[in-house]
Design a protein around this motif. Sequence first.
Motif: not given
Length: 429
Positions: A17-21, A302-306, A308-314
């Motif tokens: 997740x971190x790498x995609x974020x 689950x999964x890196x890109x999905x 990371x999307x939620x992380x970036x929304x926050x």
Amino acid sequence: MSGEKSLKVALLGAGTVGAQTARILLDDAQALAERSGVSLELIGIAVRTVDAKRDVQLPAELFTTDANALIDQADVVIELLGGLQPAGDYIARALSRGASVVTGNKALIAAEGARLNALAAANGAQLRYEAAVAGAIPILRPIADSLAGDHITKVMGIVNGTTNFILDAMDSTGAAFADVLAEAQALGYAEADPTADVGGHDAAAKAAILASLAFHTTVSSDQVHTEGITQVTAEDVAAAADAGYVIKLLAIAQKDEAGVSVRVYPSLIKRSHPLASVRGAFNAVFVEAENAGDLMFYGAGAGGNPTASAVMGDVVAVARQLAAGAPLPNGSADLPVNLLDFDQITTRYWIGLSITDQPGVLARVADVFGTHGVSIESMIQHGGEGSEAASLRILTHLGTEAALRTTVEALEALDVVNTVTSVMRVEGN
Ligand SMILES: NC(=O)C1=CN([C@@H]2O[C@H](COP(=O)(O)OP(=O)(O)OC[C@H]3O[C@@H](n4cnc5c(N)ncnc54)[C@H](O)[C@@H]3O)[C@@H](O)[C@H]2O)C=CC1
Ligand SMILES: N[C@@H](CC=O)C(=O)O
Ligand code: NA
């Protein structure tokens, strides 16, 4: 920190997740600035090994092994390490100095959310964790914000992608679960220690977070009745399919006049139920609220890109709030919780037995159910002709967990029962 034109963002972890974020922060910098009202400057990425091989090519100068020094320069810290420690200390360090935190760490939030939320509030910082539950699906903000004017009575869903991926493959290909787990790990769905997934603990952490937000209280993962999928066999999946059901790992948080119950277990649901069509690593969450009625949320769990999307929304939500200098919204996670004893929960059950096939056996088995107040809806027998053992699958009407437990104990003591091969709940209509 209000009024700043740029926010310093520190990222902890560059795994799935971190790498995609990091990729999104770097590649979408302009759009993120426009949406946030402030630019987001990735000042560093804390990792264990600077030159490790990663999913995404990232500028080498961003990497550091000194997480504390990075946190101390940041306005916003994104924690994507996982685990209770050192993630917990890093988050506390950030919040204590007034930096806001975004995390996907359900294990930590389910164990220490109350303390960390209080720390954030005391320091005028934000703590957001949408990625922690059901990956990309917006579910925590709808519960905490959109439904803040309603009364949620039930949250039920598939919240673990790894186990859904495994159960789905078992259902559609007849595979054994050990064979599919490795594939789920390779696709980046599983936790660093996949026993958290298959043991139901990841779903339990998510159930605790959902219950806390939905019922404005604090429920921790150790208060969640938790059963995983390690005992689910290919035979269980096939027998459920024959009877028109599919097996899913469900997380359920429920509130009525009696109290709150939070539980995770593999359940049979009818193939016509909307949750039955949730395939692969997808998640879906049903929410029932007094005025809104029934709502359903669906997407990649689950999964890196999905994720990371939620992380970036926050991250954008945090940045907007900081850019606006707006006061933080009031949380309401302080209502006392009356957690029901698991024995009081009422559901329907599906029980598998290996029996010695002899005259009168069905009547004796049925008698055990009757004696313990659990009424049988249907009974299906397979095998037994010409051989000693037969398998029996029994579907019950509603009964309490206490009644189920004593029924199973009495069945195990019956001389015509070789083993109780499985005990599962049946959920949904
Ligand atoms: N992978 C997924 O689909 C989802 C993951 N999450 C959560 O996101 C978080 C990260 O998950 P993943 O990226 O999948 O994990 P991961 O295991 O792929 O990445 C974590 C990274 O952090 C590093 N790390 C761990 N401890 C460290 C330390 N003390 N110092 C520096 N680096 C350290 C590891 O070496 C690894 O590279 C976890 O809390 C997980 O539960 C949430 C939703 C979905
Ligand atoms: N391991 C988790 C990752 C997302 O939360 C899962 O499989 O759902
Ligand atoms: Na989510």
